[in-house]
Design an enzyme around this catalytic site. Structure first.
Site, PDB file in Angstrom:
ATOM      1  CG  ASP A 102      -0.242  -0.202   2.550  1.00 36.76           C
ATOM      2  OD1 ASP A 102       0.968  -0.524   2.569  1.00 36.76           O
ATOM      3  OD2 ASP A 102      -0.901  -0.050   3.596  1.00 36.76           O
ATOM      4  CG  ASP A 105       6.670   6.517   6.405  1.00 38.31           C
ATOM      5  OD1 ASP A 105       7.440   7.387   5.974  1.00 38.31           O
ATOM      6  OD2 ASP A 105       6.025   6.656   7.453  1.00 38.31           O
ATOM      7  CG  PHE A 154      -0.394   8.655   9.150  1.00 37.07           C
ATOM      8  CD1 PHE A 154       0.641   7.738   9.305  1.00 37.07           C
ATOM      9  CD2 PHE A 154      -1.697   8.206   9.247  1.00 37.07           C
ATOM     10  CE1 PHE A 154       0.368   6.399   9.560  1.00 37.07           C
ATOM     11  CE2 PHE A 154      -1.981   6.867   9.503  1.00 37.07           C
ATOM     12  CZ  PHE A 154      -0.937   5.970   9.664  1.00 37.07           C
ATOM     13  NE  ARG A 167      -7.403  -1.719   7.833  1.00 38.39           N
ATOM     14  CZ  ARG A 167      -6.067  -1.687   7.860  1.00 38.39           C
ATOM     15  NH1 ARG A 167      -5.392  -1.307   6.799  1.00 38.39           N
ATOM     16  NH2 ARG A 167      -5.408  -2.026   8.941  1.00 38.39           N
TER      17      ARG A 167
END
Ligand code: IMP
Length: 180
Positions: A102, A105, A154, A167
């Protein structure tokens, strides 16, 4: 677009942008792996929506397997500890493996995962991530296919969560932690 919740701040990627990019990635992947059979290794939970859309945009035969990895505690900061909570069901030796992520980072999770998968001797091992943040260069992880480069903030939606929330959102939003 009006956010559904006060913690959702900026609209980072729209559902239309995602659909267009996923179609492009599917076509690119199908071309790169033409004549071969792909093993898509999806990293749960965040990758589930991306995988579902991407696999339908890929036109070559592919098999799917899942892994669950935990690198964050319950907050939005990486704990630095990576654990395999669910491993692949089947060996990947000699296969063309494409890891579906997904988001990358710091790259910590992915660098651990790639080192782990390498020991199982796939024929090829590449990564397709929907989102990538600038910090990924800290761990210098090779991402062959990247959907979107996003700012260092974020984000939630399209499979990504903040403490298991959001989600289900079709678009990707940045989050204000203080309003969660
Ligand atoms: P990394 O190890 O720092 O690259 O973090 C990778 C994992 O952390 C991803 O697979 C996600 O599960 C989670 N993560 C990192 N950034 C975000 C974000 O902005 N939103 C939601 N989850 C994130």
């Amino acid at each position: 677009m009006t956010p559904r919740h006060p913690a959702l701040v900026d609209h980072i990627v729209s559902r239309e942008q995602i659909a267009t990019r996923v179609a492009e990635l599917g076509a690119e992947i199908s071309e790169v792996y033409a004549g071969r059979e792909l093993k898509l290794t999806c990293v749960l939970k965040g990758g589930f929506i991306f995988l579902a859309d991407l696999v339908r945009a890929i036109t070559i035969p592919c098999a799917i397997d899942f892994m669950v990895i935990s690198s964050y505690g319950s907050g939005t900061q990486s704990s630095g500890i990576v654990r395999i909570l669910k491993d692949l069901d089947a060996p990947i030796e000699g296969m063309d493996v494409l890891v579906i992520e997904d988001i990358v980072d710091s790259g910590l999770t992915l660098s651990y995962l790639l080192r782990n998968l390498e020991t199982r001797h796939p024929a090829t091992l590449e990564v397709c991530t929907l989102l990538a943040k600038p910090a990924r260069h800290e761990h210098d992880v090779p991402c062959r296919f990247v959907g979107f480069e996003i700012p260092n903030t974020f984000v939630v939606g399209y499979g990504l969560d903040a403490n298991e929330r959001f989600r289900e959102l079709p678009d990707i939003w940045s989050v204000d932690n203080s309003k969660l």
